[in-house]
Design a protein around this motif. Structure first.
Motif, PDB file in Angstrom:
ATOM      1  N   LEU A 288      38.064  34.493  36.854  1.00 49.75           N
ATOM      2  CA  LEU A 288      39.216  35.031  37.582  1.00 49.75           C
ATOM      3  C   LEU A 288      40.472  34.956  36.718  1.00 49.75           C
ATOM      4  O   LEU A 288      41.286  35.889  36.698  1.00 49.75           O
TER       5      LEU A 288
ATOM      6  N   TRP B   7      40.501  37.870  34.187  1.00 47.37           N
ATOM      7  CA  TRP B   7      40.870  39.139  34.820  1.00 47.37           C
ATOM      8  C   TRP B   7      42.360  39.167  35.148  1.00 47.37           C
ATOM      9  O   TRP B   7      43.066  40.154  34.879  1.00 47.37           O
ATOM     10  N   THR B   8      42.852  38.083  35.729  1.00 50.96           N
ATOM     11  CA  THR B   8      44.260  38.023  36.131  1.00 50.96           C
ATOM     12  C   THR B   8      45.187  38.130  34.931  1.00 50.96           C
ATOM     13  O   THR B   8      46.219  38.820  34.985  1.00 50.96           O
TER      14      THR B   8
ATOM     15  N   ILE C 249      45.220  41.813  33.809  1.00 50.10           N
ATOM     16  CA  ILE C 249      45.933  42.654  34.780  1.00 50.10           C
ATOM     17  C   ILE C 249      47.438  42.442  34.652  1.00 50.10           C
ATOM     18  O   ILE C 249      48.222  43.405  34.588  1.00 50.10           O
ATOM     19  N   THR C 250      47.857  41.178  34.589  1.00 51.35           N
ATOM     20  CA  THR C 250      49.279  40.859  34.436  1.00 51.35           C
ATOM     21  C   THR C 250      49.816  41.378  33.111  1.00 51.35           C
ATOM     22  O   THR C 250      50.956  41.868  33.044  1.00 51.35           O
TER      23      THR C 250
ATOM     24  N   PHE D 291      42.049  46.014  38.217  1.00 50.00           N
ATOM     25  CA  PHE D 291      41.939  45.255  39.462  1.00 50.00           C
ATOM     26  C   PHE D 291      40.789  45.780  40.315  1.00 50.00           C
ATOM     27  O   PHE D 291      40.010  44.994  40.876  1.00 50.00           O
TER      28      PHE D 291
ATOM     29  N   PRO E 106      40.200  37.880  44.105  1.00 50.01           N
ATOM     30  CA  PRO E 106      41.549  37.670  43.558  1.00 50.01           C
ATOM     31  C   PRO E 106      42.253  36.496  44.227  1.00 50.01           C
ATOM     32  O   PRO E 106      41.902  36.087  45.335  1.00 50.01           O
TER      33      PRO E 106
ATOM     34  N   THR F  78      46.865  36.934  40.909  1.00 48.05           N
ATOM     35  CA  THR F  78      46.315  38.265  40.667  1.00 48.05           C
ATOM     36  C   THR F  78      47.142  39.326  41.379  1.00 48.05           C
ATOM     37  O   THR F  78      47.480  40.369  40.803  1.00 48.05           O
TER      38      THR F  78
END
Length: 761
Positions: A451, A454-455, A458-459, A474, A484, A488
């Protein structure tokens, strides 16, 4: 018992009651394993009747020669296999056990199950277990323990259910193992059912069971239940006290953990190294140097100072609290510096960045962390994944792209790139250093993603203005089944804000609350308010602020004030200013913005009211500094700085760039500035030679054309400098990265990643 396949259990419907309500005593086999002891020297009976001792280095030679071995001697031989972690030698002994008919002995075979689990070969352990002539509770417990230790807690639960179905009853040790499985799964629902079983037989006060219950509730985030479980224990040992102390630390109640430690000392309970490291960790979390020094004194008094684990924890505490001299004294006095010691020093300096008094001090702390990493490499010791993770974090905080690239190369060489922690730290480093392309490449190359991975990506996309990529990523994350969290959704809402996607942002905001039961925090509202402000929908922004369930903070009102100032809605802006002043903000830049608004409207009484509030709150103007790191040397500049040895070249180049920029339509603007001398308020000053412009000019003179120019600034970049650097990125064909007090700006070909909404006055 049948072989244990992969399975899915509905934990909500587990039936944990056996047919009989009477709790039996432990089996004789359990007592045998617990009570039996072996001498340090063991003998092997040869075929001629002579006895010879087992040698540690040649312990398998008699077995290979076909020598007859006494049954009791298999245990020390198997223990040696555990010590060596040698599956091949375990299999030799296993074959010999079968050949001699000893496989009919349940004690030896149960111990063999234990050996296979300790060596990480659960398939073999399961095979031996299934062929046991008789399965005692000790065998069930051993297999369960193996599954827990080998990160398969679901299978441990399945074995526990099979044991109950077989009519066997768990011992205290068995129940502790099952609770550990629930803890590993963070399944408080299943843990509650096991707890009910324990309560039925009135053994909550047992020490081992109580310790496991305390640990379970702590790992599941229920500190109140963990403390209740601790208080029920009849005879509390050092493990009980250490468990509850750790529970407090892990659940954000470090002060309560210290109170338990004081109570432990009052009851004259002898603590161990794990207790002390937990307490030192809490002192680090609380930044309580005073308590930490007292604990250190106790450590010295009781003779624990030579313990390397404790010494490392003390060192980390001193660094975290800014006591560099004491930490360095401990480090220099360590006779045998382990990798853990190096990691503590590097991580400690990395943490000091967050608590430094100013940005230049923070940069010095980070530089010292990188210097310690260099010394580690020169020492001949090999860094591990924790080392690389800490160093990459330092590089991201310093925006040290060049050093980060060097660390990346070393990671590739040492083979740690496949580790998910290192891979995530690498993605984060490239994101924070303005290299979104390399961050994306590092993310794609990760074999496993968490997680956090991914976060972070994305950020990163959102912060660099790649808003569609952030939202697509996302959706990909949801498709692969990753759930999420709050952070996230901050990245997702930030992307929507940057792109002005109101409908999508509100849908994601509803999804967060309804589908994922995530309670909004201030950062979520900041993203949405920023979105309305960017679009000039100021009344909607205010309406949204009024709907917030908690008291809007300084950041939220500052966004609205800034938006009103930009869009010319002064009436609403002055209302927002009054709300902001009620909070008595601490950020000097906030006061500059308020003074600018009042001065522009010639509201002199309000000007002096703000100035008086600044004096009351002891708010002083921040000295504007920018710095650039070239060839591992930091060059710092302040506005109109002419003290640098190459200032003449810099000013000449800057004047040339100004002429080129003006020919392309750039117009220099005056900048609002506050001077503290003699209570003078200087309304405007020239921004021609602001610190970031000087740093960029110096970077152009001293770096290769292909290299990005990376500048760090301790205040928010002004509008004039932002516009100027945008033009310069096009004129020179250079990538310019400026990390100011609010965000990172990446200028490429007259475009900025902030979307022209990330600058100040």
């Amino acid at each position: 018992m049948a072989s244990l396949p992969t399975f899915s259990v509905n934990y909500c419907t587990l039936q944990l009651q056996p047919h009989s309500s009477k709790h039996p005593n432990c089996s004789l086999l359990t007592q045998k394993i617990t009570n039996i002891s072996y001498k340090k020297s063991h003998t092997i009976t040869q075929l001629n009747g002579n006895s010879v001792p087992v040698r540690s280095l040649e312990f398998l030679e008699p077995v290979k020669e076909g020598t007859k071995i006494e049954t009791s001697c298999y245990v020390p031989l198997l223990q040696e296999c555990i010590h060596r972690n040698s599956i091949s030698e375990v299999q030799i002994l296993h074959a010999h056990i079968i050949k001699t008919g000893t496989h009919q002995d349940p004690f030896v075979m149960t111990f063999l199950v234990n050996v296979y689990t300790k060596c990480g070969t659960m398939e073999e352990a399961e095979r031996v277990f299934n062929n046991l002539p008789r399965i005692y509770v000790a065998a069930w417990t051993t297999l369960m323990t193996g599954y827990v230790q080998n990160s398969q807690p679901e299978l441990a639960i399945r074995v526990f259910l099979d044991m109950l179905e077989a009519g066997d009853y768990p011992t205290h040790i068995t129940l502790g193992t099952v609770l550990n499985a629930c803890s590993s799964m963070k399944s408080i629902k299943l843990g509650n059912q096991i707890h009910a079983y324990i309560a039925k037989y009135c053994i909550e006060d047992d020490t081992s069971v109580g310790n496991s219950l305390c640990s379970l509730y702590s790992n599941c985030g229920s500190l109140v239940s963990a403390i209740k479980a601790f208080r029920r224990i009849r005879e509390k040992n050092v493990i009980s006290w250490t468990t509850v102390i750790c529970a407090c630390g892990e659940n954000g109640e470090a002060f309560q953990g210290l109170k338990f430690f004081v109570q432990m000392l009052a009851e004259d309970i002898e603590f161990n190294e794990f207790t002390l490291t937990s307490i030192l960790s809490m002192c680090s979390t609380m930044l309580s140097l005073c308590v930490g020094v007292q604990v250190h004194s106790l450590i010295i008094k009781l003779g624990y100072e030579s313990n390397l684990r404790i010494r490392n924890s003390v060192m980390y505490l001193y660094l975290r609290c800014g006591s560099v001299y004491e930490a360095r004294k401990l480090f220099d006095g360590t006779q045998s510096v382990s990798l853990v010691t190096w990691n503590s020093v590097i991580a400690g300096h990395a943490q000091m960045i967050e608590f430094a008094k100013d940005d230049l001090s923070a940069h010095h702390c980070g530089a010292e962390a990188l210097n310690m990493f260099l010394k580690l490499n020169r020492s001949g010791m090999k860094p591990d994944l924790y080392t690389f993770s800490s160093v990459l974090t330092v590089c991201s905080k310093l925006v040290a792209l060049q050093q980060g690239e060097q660390v990346h190369a070393q990671i590739l060489k040492t083979g740690f790139l496949s580790d998910v922690v290192v891979g995530t730290a690498l993605v984060n480093m490239y994101n924070k250093c303005g290299s979104i392309e390399r961050a994306s490449k590092a993310f794609v190359e990760m074999s496993t993603r968490t997680l956090i991975s991914w976060t972070s990506m994305i950020t990163g996309f959102a912060n660099h203005g790649h808003n569609q990529q952030a939202l697509h990523l996302f959706e990909d994350m949801l498709l692969v089944g990753v759930r999420p969290n709050q952070i996230t959704f901050v990245g997702v809402l930030s992307a929507c804000s940057n792109a002005g996607m109101v409908h999508e942002a509100l849908n994601y905001f509803d999804m967060m609350q309804k589908d994922y039961k995530i309670r909004p925090v201030p950062d979520h509202f900041v993203c949405l308010i920023d979105m309305f402000v960017r679009l000039g929908r100021l009344e909607e922004a205010l309406d949204f602020i009024k709907r917030i369930e908690f008291e809007p903070n300084e950041v939220i009102w500052s966004f609205l004030v800034e938006g009103c100032r930009r869009h010319g809605n002064m009436e609403l802006g002055f209302y927002a200013v009054e709300q902001l002043l009620k909070l008595k903000p601490k950020n000097p830049e906030t006061y500059l913005m308020l003074l600018d608004m009042y001065l522009s409207a010639r509201r002199w009484e309000d000007v002096f009211r703000v100035k008086s509030l600044m004096e009351e709150e002891k708010i002083r103007k921040i000295q504007d500094w920018s710095w650039i790191n070239i060839k591992e040397k930091v060059h710092a500049f302040k506005p109109n700085d002419r003290l640098h040895p190459r200032s003449a070249e810099m000013y000449k180049l800057l004047d040339e760039l100004l002429d080129k920029a003006e020919s392309l339509g750039y117009k220099s603007r005056e900048c609002f500035e506050l001077i503290d001398e003699d209570d003078e308020i200087k309304t405007f000053s020239s921004a021609v030679y602001h610190s970031e412009k000087l740093a960029v000019a110096f970077g152009i003179l001293n770096t290769l054309n292909a290299a990005p120019i990376i500048v760090i600034k301790n205040t928010t970049m002004c509008r004039d400098c932002h516009n100027f650097i945008k033009v310069i990125s096009s004129v020179t064909g250079r990538v310019v990265i400026v990390r100011d007090s609010k965000r990172l700006h990446r200028f490429v070909d007259r475009q900025c990643s902030c979307g022209d909404f990330g600058f100040g006055l």
